[in-house]
Design an enzyme around this catalytic site. Structure first.
Site, PDB file in Angstrom:
ATOM      1  N   HIS A 172       0.830  -1.197   0.000  1.00 45.10           N
ATOM      2  CA  HIS A 172       0.000   0.000   0.000  1.00 45.10           C
ATOM      3  C   HIS A 172       0.871   1.257   0.000  1.00 45.10           C
ATOM      4  O   HIS A 172       0.522   2.280   0.575  1.00 45.10           O
ATOM      5  CB  HIS A 172      -1.007  -0.022   1.158  1.00 45.10           C
ATOM      6  CG  HIS A 172      -0.377  -0.351   2.491  1.00 45.10           C
ATOM      7  ND1 HIS A 172       0.036  -1.611   2.839  1.00 45.10           N
ATOM      8  CD2 HIS A 172      -0.084   0.429   3.551  1.00 45.10           C
ATOM      9  CE1 HIS A 172       0.549  -1.594   4.062  1.00 45.10           C
ATOM     10  NE2 HIS A 172       0.494  -0.365   4.510  1.00 45.10           N
ATOM     11  N   ASN A 184       1.448 -10.456   9.831  1.00 40.90           N
ATOM     12  CA  ASN A 184       1.455  -9.044  10.148  1.00 40.90           C
ATOM     13  C   ASN A 184       0.016  -8.501  10.057  1.00 40.90           C
ATOM     14  O   ASN A 184      -0.606  -8.560   9.009  1.00 40.90           O
ATOM     15  CB  ASN A 184       2.386  -8.433   9.096  1.00 40.90           C
ATOM     16  CG  ASN A 184       2.593  -6.970   9.254  1.00 40.90           C
ATOM     17  OD1 ASN A 184       1.798  -6.286   9.862  1.00 40.90           O
ATOM     18  ND2 ASN A 184       3.675  -6.485   8.669  1.00 40.90           N
ATOM     19  N   HIS A 200      -2.531   1.625   9.884  1.00 49.33           N
ATOM     20  CA  HIS A 200      -3.012   0.789   8.777  1.00 49.33           C
ATOM     21  C   HIS A 200      -3.372  -0.598   9.298  1.00 49.33           C
ATOM     22  O   HIS A 200      -2.571  -1.230   9.974  1.00 49.33           O
ATOM     23  CB  HIS A 200      -1.913   0.629   7.705  1.00 49.33           C
ATOM     24  CG  HIS A 200      -1.481   1.925   7.090  1.00 49.33           C
ATOM     25  ND1 HIS A 200      -0.271   2.092   6.450  1.00 49.33           N
ATOM     26  CD2 HIS A 200      -2.107   3.131   7.021  1.00 49.33           C
ATOM     27  CE1 HIS A 200      -0.164   3.334   5.999  1.00 49.33           C
ATOM     28  NE2 HIS A 200      -1.265   3.993   6.347  1.00 49.33           N
ATOM     29  N   HIS A 222      -3.506  -1.263  20.546  1.00 54.57           N
ATOM     30  CA  HIS A 222      -2.054  -1.443  20.441  1.00 54.57           C
ATOM     31  C   HIS A 222      -1.445  -0.439  19.459  1.00 54.57           C
ATOM     32  O   HIS A 222      -0.476   0.262  19.784  1.00 54.57           O
ATOM     33  CB  HIS A 222      -1.742  -2.871  19.997  1.00 54.57           C
ATOM     34  CG  HIS A 222      -0.298  -3.106  19.664  1.00 54.57           C
ATOM     35  ND1 HIS A 222       0.573  -3.684  20.546  1.00 54.57           N
ATOM     36  CD2 HIS A 222       0.431  -2.827  18.549  1.00 54.57           C
ATOM     37  CE1 HIS A 222       1.786  -3.747  19.997  1.00 54.57           C
ATOM     38  NE2 HIS A 222       1.718  -3.241  18.778  1.00 54.57           N
ATOM     39  N   HIS A 226       1.671   3.147  19.249  1.00 55.55           N
ATOM     40  CA  HIS A 226       2.743   3.570  18.332  1.00 55.55           C
ATOM     41  C   HIS A 226       2.472   4.979  17.809  1.00 55.55           C
ATOM     42  O   HIS A 226       3.393   5.781  17.663  1.00 55.55           O
ATOM     43  CB  HIS A 226       2.841   2.618  17.143  1.00 55.55           C
ATOM     44  CG  HIS A 226       3.310   1.245  17.490  1.00 55.55           C
ATOM     45  ND1 HIS A 226       4.460   1.005  18.203  1.00 55.55           N
ATOM     46  CD2 HIS A 226       2.773   0.026  17.205  1.00 55.55           C
ATOM     47  CE1 HIS A 226       4.625  -0.315  18.339  1.00 55.55           C
ATOM     48  NE2 HIS A 226       3.604  -0.930  17.750  1.00 55.55           N
ATOM     49  N   ASP A 289      -3.221 -16.851  43.670  1.00 62.80           N
ATOM     50  CA  ASP A 289      -4.667 -17.034  43.808  1.00 62.80           C
ATOM     51  C   ASP A 289      -4.999 -18.506  43.985  1.00 62.80           C
ATOM     52  O   ASP A 289      -5.890 -18.868  44.751  1.00 62.80           O
ATOM     53  CB  ASP A 289      -5.396 -16.543  42.549  1.00 62.80           C
ATOM     54  CG  ASP A 289      -5.252 -15.045  42.346  1.00 62.80           C
ATOM     55  OD1 ASP A 289      -4.944 -14.340  43.317  1.00 62.80           O
ATOM     56  OD2 ASP A 289      -5.447 -14.598  41.192  1.00 62.80           O
TER      57      ASP A 289
HETATM   58 ZN    ZN Z   1       3.183  -2.820  17.522  1.00 59.61          ZN
HETATM   59 CA    CA Z   2      -1.478 -10.087   7.454  1.00 60.05          CA
END
Ligand code: ZN
Ligand code: CA
Length: 473
Positions: A172, A184, A200, A222, A226, A289
């Site tokens: 991309h 990924n 993305h 998450h 970044h 626990d």
């Molecule tokens: Zn990351």
């Molecule tokens: Ca992937």
């Protein structure tokens, strides 16, 4: 990635890879495929230079070995410098596309936004979810971080925003092509102009709003880390851990909060979010626990996590309980194994769950009153342990204990009795207990008692972490 021990020969050959791995290719590939996986992984996430046949040379000082060691260190694996099975398993897990080392962003150094009022825009939508669900996932993900920092966000519907969010696939045109389904999942750029801050998502993934792969809110939470300048954490309980882990709820851990506040300062909110800590096995203050044996191993439970000794990990294997049993709640209070049935029972409040290996048994949770015959005055179980030879299970509740017969499926008469009377010296309360090689190990706070049930005597007083190779602490 961890798997449960498969000791009992009568069991079906279940593939006990954890649920948290969510369908990553657990079966090992050919040696050639594995070499390719290692090479690609280290190039992408550990700055290994792509100059031909480094792997083939395999010298001890080769860049591949050094990078492999770096990767193994990051994930708490045995640092062998070799692509062993455990290392390959971690490499095959779905994860964030941002490298674990090196700067991913267009700017060097520690970039941060100079403003705390930022804008975002969702440029396009995935067809996997209703638009409203995507909007909600993003809103919640931003909210997590604004709750813990001075950052504030405004959503734009057109034009250029600081953080542009899009679903894209393959190449991309940002020099970081996606890789099809799995692997990924998403990436984001550090704070900065233009592409800086942008997020993305790989449209080749299936995005969900539940426990199925991959939960969009979890991944967005998450990636936004970044976008604000955080890098990956080695803390498996942190949102900023690079691999996809979905434990049901999404929240910042103390490690994430430390990260965002180190960059932007404390939150002006008086209502600070509760921040779960990841237990440190060798923390002097660590208590448990519940503890249970499982197919010959011992599993220690704490909050959302389990700890156990495993030959593949140099220290203690620490991971989410949900990796094996996604349906169990956090903060279990007692657990025991009925080895003859290959069954583990987990207790919280007046409810309990049963599992066989990784499989949840149907019909649970059940209540402890109907199943075991506890009186309604018992609100929760502190600890439990079962003796395989006698079929007797001991339940510890405050300063008393009950004895249950697993064969007759009924509580033995004459109970409860006082703990102090039959287990002298272990105190009036038990946090956790398990049985190994004929001895009971009782835990209370930082103390552990090795107890001989035959002589009713304490044999040794131990530290709670004695099973964890913590050295002198
Ligand atoms: Zn990351
Ligand atoms: Ca992937």
């Amino acid at each position: 990635m961890p798997s449960l021990p498969l000791l009992l020969p009568l069991l079906l050959p279940l593939l006990l890879c954890p649920a948290g791995s969510h369908g990553f290719p657990a079966a090992s590939g050919t040696p050639e495929q594995d070499v390719e996986i290692v090479k690609k992984y280290l190039e992408h996430y550990y700055e290994l230079k792509n100059d031909g046949d480094q792997i083939a040379r395999q010298k001890s000082k080769s860049p591949v070995v050094e990078k492999l060691k770096q990767m193994q260190e990051f994930f708490g694996l045995k640092v062998t410098g070799k692509p062993d099975a455990e290392t390959l398993n971690v490499m095959k897990q779905p994860r964030c596309g941002v490298p674990d080392v090196a700067q991913f962003a267009v700017t060097a150094g520690q970039p941060r936004w100079e403003r705390t009022n930022l804008t975002y825009r969702i440029e396009n939508y995935t067809p996997d979810l209703p638009r409203a669900d995507v909007d909600r996932a993003m809103e919640k993900a931003f909210q997590l971080w604004s709750n813990a920092s001075p950052l504030r966000f405004t959503k734009l519907y057109e034009g250029q925003a600081d953080i542009m969010i899009s679903f894209v696939w393959g190449d991309h045109r940002d020099n970081s092509p996606f890789d099809g389904p799995g692997g990924n999942l998403a990436h984001a750029f550090q704070p900065g102009p233009n592409i800086g801050g942008d997020v993305h998502f790989d449209e080749d993934e299936g995005w969900t709003n539940d426990f199925r792969d991959y939960n969009l809110y979890r991944v967005a939470a998450h990636e936004l880390g970044h976008s604000f300048g955080l890098s990956h954490s080695t803390d498996i309980g942190a949102l900023m851990y690079p691999n996809y882990v979905f434990s049901g709820d999404v929240q910042l851990s103390q490690d994430d909060i430390n990260g965002i506040q180190a960059i932007y300062g404390a939150s002006p909110n008086s209502d600070q979010p509760a921040a779960p800590q990841t237990p440190q096995p060798c923390d002097r203050k660590l208590t448990f626990d519940a503890i249970t044996t499982i197919r010959g191993e011992v599993m220690f439970l704490k909050d959302r996590f389990y700890m156990r000794i495993n030959s593949q990990y140099p220290e203690v294997e620490l991971n989410f309980i949900s990796v094996f049993w996604p349906h169990l709640p956090n903060g279990l209070q007692a657990a025991y194994e009925v080895a003859s049935r290959d069954e583990i029972r987990f207790f919280k409040g007046s409810k309990y769950w049963a599992v066989q290996g990784q499989d949840a048994l149907r019909g649970y949770p059940k209540d402890i009153y109907t199943s075991f015959g506890f009186p309604k005055t018992v609100k929760n179980i502190d600890a439990a342990v079962s003796e395989e030879d006698t079929g007797k299970t001991y339940f510890f509740v405050a300063n008393k204990y009950w004895r249950y017969d697993e064969y007759k499926r009924s509580m033995d008469v004459g109970y409860p009795k006082m703990i102090a009377h039959d287990f002298p010296g272990i105190g009036n309360k038990v946090d956790a207990v398990f049985k190994k090689d004929g001895f009971f190990y009782f835990f209370h706070g930082r103390r552990q008692y090795k107890f001989d049930p035959k002589t009713k005597r304490i044999l040794t007083l131990l530290k709670a972490d004695s099973w964890f190779n913590c050295g002198k602490n």
